[in-house]
Scaffold this motif. Structure first.
Motif, PDB file in Angstrom:
ATOM      1  N   HIS A 357       0.846  -1.188   0.000  1.00 49.85           N
ATOM      2  CA  HIS A 357       0.000   0.000   0.000  1.00 49.85           C
ATOM      3  C   HIS A 357       0.884   1.242   0.000  1.00 49.85           C
ATOM      4  N   ILE A 358       0.222   2.388  -0.089  1.00 48.74           N
ATOM      5  CA  ILE A 358       0.908   3.678  -0.165  1.00 48.74           C
ATOM      6  C   ILE A 358       0.655   4.447   1.116  1.00 48.74           C
ATOM      7  N   VAL A 359       1.708   4.979   1.705  1.00 48.26           N
ATOM      8  CA  VAL A 359       1.604   5.857   2.876  1.00 48.26           C
ATOM      9  C   VAL A 359       2.295   7.164   2.508  1.00 48.26           C
ATOM     10  N   GLY A 360       1.508   8.203   2.244  1.00 46.29           N
ATOM     11  CA  GLY A 360       2.089   9.461   1.777  1.00 46.29           C
ATOM     12  C   GLY A 360       2.677   9.266   0.393  1.00 46.29           C
ATOM     13  N   ALA A 361       3.976   9.494   0.273  1.00 51.45           N
ATOM     14  CA  ALA A 361       4.680   9.287  -0.993  1.00 51.45           C
ATOM     15  C   ALA A 361       5.563   8.047  -0.936  1.00 51.45           C
ATOM     16  N   GLU A 362       5.323   7.165   0.033  1.00 50.16           N
ATOM     17  CA  GLU A 362       6.176   5.999   0.237  1.00 50.16           C
ATOM     18  C   GLU A 362       5.391   4.713  -0.025  1.00 50.16           C
ATOM     19  N   ALA A 363       6.072   3.768  -0.675  1.00 49.21           N
ATOM     20  CA  ALA A 363       5.499   2.444  -0.885  1.00 49.21           C
ATOM     21  C   ALA A 363       5.881   1.552   0.288  1.00 49.21           C
ATOM     22  N   ALA A 436      10.478   5.281  -4.510  1.00 42.56           N
ATOM     23  CA  ALA A 436       9.116   5.031  -4.977  1.00 42.56           C
ATOM     24  C   ALA A 436       8.711   6.097  -5.980  1.00 42.56           C
ATOM     25  N   ILE A 437       8.178   5.689  -7.152  1.00 45.85           N
ATOM     26  CA  ILE A 437       7.772   6.644  -8.187  1.00 45.85           C
ATOM     27  C   ILE A 437       6.409   6.245  -8.728  1.00 45.85           C
ATOM     28  N   ASP A 438       5.730   7.247  -9.326  1.00 45.25           N
ATOM     29  CA  ASP A 438       4.471   7.012 -10.030  1.00 45.25           C
ATOM     30  C   ASP A 438       3.500   6.186  -9.207  1.00 45.25           C
ATOM     31  N   GLN A 439       3.243   6.617  -7.989  1.00 42.44           N
ATOM     32  CA  GLN A 439       2.351   5.852  -7.126  1.00 42.44           C
ATOM     33  C   GLN A 439       0.902   6.112  -7.526  1.00 42.44           C
ATOM     34  N   VAL A 440       0.145   5.060  -7.743  1.00 44.00           N
ATOM     35  CA  VAL A 440      -1.282   5.167  -8.046  1.00 44.00           C
ATOM     36  C   VAL A 440      -2.022   4.295  -7.046  1.00 44.00           C
ATOM     37  N   THR A 441      -2.818   4.900  -6.202  1.00 46.01           N
ATOM     38  CA  THR A 441      -3.490   4.147  -5.136  1.00 46.01           C
ATOM     39  C   THR A 441      -4.876   3.726  -5.598  1.00 46.01           C
ATOM     40  N   ASP A 442      -4.915   2.706  -6.436  1.00 46.30           N
ATOM     41  CA  ASP A 442      -6.188   2.138  -6.833  1.00 46.30           C
ATOM     42  C   ASP A 442      -6.690   1.234  -5.724  1.00 46.30           C
ATOM     43  N   ALA A 443      -7.870   0.712  -5.919  1.00 46.66           N
ATOM     44  CA  ALA A 443      -8.401  -0.236  -4.949  1.00 46.66           C
ATOM     45  C   ALA A 443      -7.500  -1.460  -4.909  1.00 46.66           C
ATOM     46  N   PRO A 444      -7.155  -1.972  -3.719  1.00 41.30           N
ATOM     47  CA  PRO A 444      -6.237  -3.098  -3.637  1.00 41.30           C
ATOM     48  C   PRO A 444      -6.839  -4.350  -4.222  1.00 41.30           C
ATOM     49  N   LYS A 445      -5.928  -5.190  -4.753  1.00 36.14           N
ATOM     50  CA  LYS A 445      -6.361  -6.480  -5.280  1.00 36.14           C
ATOM     51  C   LYS A 445      -6.306  -7.498  -4.154  1.00 36.14           C
ATOM     52  N   HIS A 446      -7.340  -8.335  -4.030  1.00 36.98           N
ATOM     53  CA  HIS A 446      -7.395  -9.342  -2.983  1.00 36.98           C
ATOM     54  C   HIS A 446      -7.267 -10.712  -3.648  1.00 36.98           C
TER      55      HIS A 446
END
Length: 450
Positions: A357-363, A436-446
């Motif tokens: 997951h993404i926290v701020g600008a960090e993976a 970490a670059i180009d972070q896109v926080t889509d819905a997580p895959k389960h």
């Protein structure tokens, strides 16, 4: 701060000059009044009252703006000569204001005065215009203020320019330090050039780096030589055992056990060589953008049957579109080591979870389980080479799996931690903004087992 100090120093200097010039102007004016009063007193002593009044009229002249103005009063305070107001005839008074007409306008003028007491109760007042002195002091005051502002501005601008040059040179030093951290052992710090002290510091730091590199290279070379020297005979032994195994000669169970042991020893030496290579910074040469979401999805799909066969559960929660800078093979090695560690050291029925997951600008990536976990006082030790807990000594391995994880994480400038409060064991990898670059926080895959 330097500009403030310079401005205060310059202001104090200019204020001192202004005060000294004003003091000199007052002393000069007072000296002139004293000399004029002495001349008129001598006239009175020689020629009496009529001579004094004639001298006052003569000195007064017919100029519209005479250098001196006078007042002579008797012992009763009546005016005998001069045009100064009567209030000027007070002992100890140093100035008097008089109304004046100038260009059709009326204004008040301040005159510096000197009062002299003559015999027979006479008072002689001599005054002169102090406008020039006041004007000089006023100009000096304005000059002091504007000069202080100009000097402070000059100090600020000069300090800013010098600071920019210094910071630019310091940035080159920081870039060199980044290259050294990234594994370029041949890189050295450039000279800053802002005085011999900084150059001496740079030279000493470069000498320290050279000695450190020499010591690390010697240690790395010894470790590599030992690993190579031991791996060669082990490889030959392994090959002979395989030939015996294929020929069917000897005890098959003993040969199978010997082959398995040599496989473990060879894997240990391979891990040692891999850790040494990673800590030497070789891996950064292959760095490129890596789709961490896709990588973890592939690892989850590959290990799902293995985990299921071990009687455990493997669950994945991966945010889509998370990209980091790194070596894809090394990152795959990192996560497979964590998953295999969870498989080996947890009992059947354990839930193993892979998160991204993404926290701020960090993976942030995590491999967690709800197994027996690790005591708090041993959490830092598990990332050391060959460290194995007593409870794990009856299982396969040499204690290098998590050491390799820590080495790969350090190469990628990612924090490798075991968070507090987690049930079982949870290893968290935090890839910072630079990784970490180009972070896109889509819905997580389960990806859960049925």
């Amino acid at each position: 701060m330097l500009a403030v100090v310079v401005a205060l120093g310059a202001g104090a200097l200019l204020l001192t000059v202004e005060r000294q010039i004003g003091y000199y102007a007052r002393e000069a004016s007072d000296g002139m009044l004293r000399a004029e009063s002495s001349v008129l007193a001598a006239e009175y002593a020689d020629l009496g009252l009529s001579g004094l009044t004639d001298a006052i009229a003569r000195h007064r002249g017919s100029d519209a703006d005479p250098p001196y103005r006078y007042l002579l009063t008797d012992k009763t305070g009546h005016r005998l000569s001069g045009d100064l107001p009567l209030q000027a005839a007070r002992i100890g008074q140093a100035s008097v204001t008089v109304p004046e007409d100038f260009d059709g306008t009326r204004h008040v003028e301040r005159l510096a005065t000197r009062v002299t007491q003559l015999p027979d109760g006479l008072l002689l007042v001599v005054a002169t215009d102090s406008f020039d002195v006041q004007q000089l002091r006023h100009r000096l005051g304005r000059f002091t203020i504007w000069s202080g502002i100009a000097i402070a501005a000059f100090a600020l601008i000069g300090g800013y320019l010098v600071g920019r040059v210094f910071l630019r040179r310091l940035a080159t030093v920081n870039r060199s330090i980044d290259r050294i951290i990234d594994g370029d052992s041949a890189e050295r710090l450039p000279m800053i050039g802002f005085g011999p002290e900084f150059d001496d510091l740079t030279r000493n730091l470069n000498r320290m780096l050279e000695r450190k590199d020499a010591a690390m290279e010697a240690l790395r070379q010894v470790s590599t030589d030992i690993a190579h020297d031991l791996r060669t005979p082990l490889t030959r032994l392994h090959q002979r055992l395989e030939r015996l195994q294929a020929s069917g000669a000897g005890d098959p169970d003993s040969i199978d056990a010997a082959v398995e042991q040599t496989n473990g020893l060879l894997a240990t030496f391979e891990a040692l060589l891999r850790i040494g290579s990673i800590e030497g910074g070789v891996g950064r040469r292959r760095f490129a953008p890596v789709d961490l979401s896709e990588l973890l999805d592939r690892i989850h799909a590959a290990y799902l049957p293995v985990v299921e066969d071990s009687g455990q559960t493997f669950i994945a929660h991966h945010a889509a579109g998370v990209t980091v800078i790194g070596d894809p093979d090394l990152l795959a090695q990192l996560f497979t080591n964590l998953i295999e560690n969870a498989i080996v050291h947890t009992p059947p029925g354990t839930h193993i979870v892979s998160r991204l997951h993404i926290v701020g600008a960090e993976a942030v990536a995590e491999i967690c389980d709800n197994g027996p976990g690790i005591p708090f006082d041993e959490r830092e030790k598990v990332f050391r080479r060959f460290y194995r807990r007593d409870a794990s000594r009856n299982t396969e391995g040499a204690g290098l799996g998590l050491a390799l994880v820590a080495a790969i994480a350090a190469l990628h400038q990612a924090d490798c931690t075991i968070p507090d409060g987690a049930m079982g064991l949870c290893v968290r990898l935090t890839f910072h903004r630079s990784s970490a670059i180009d972070q896109v926080t889509d819905a997580p895959k389960h990806h859960d087992l049925p």
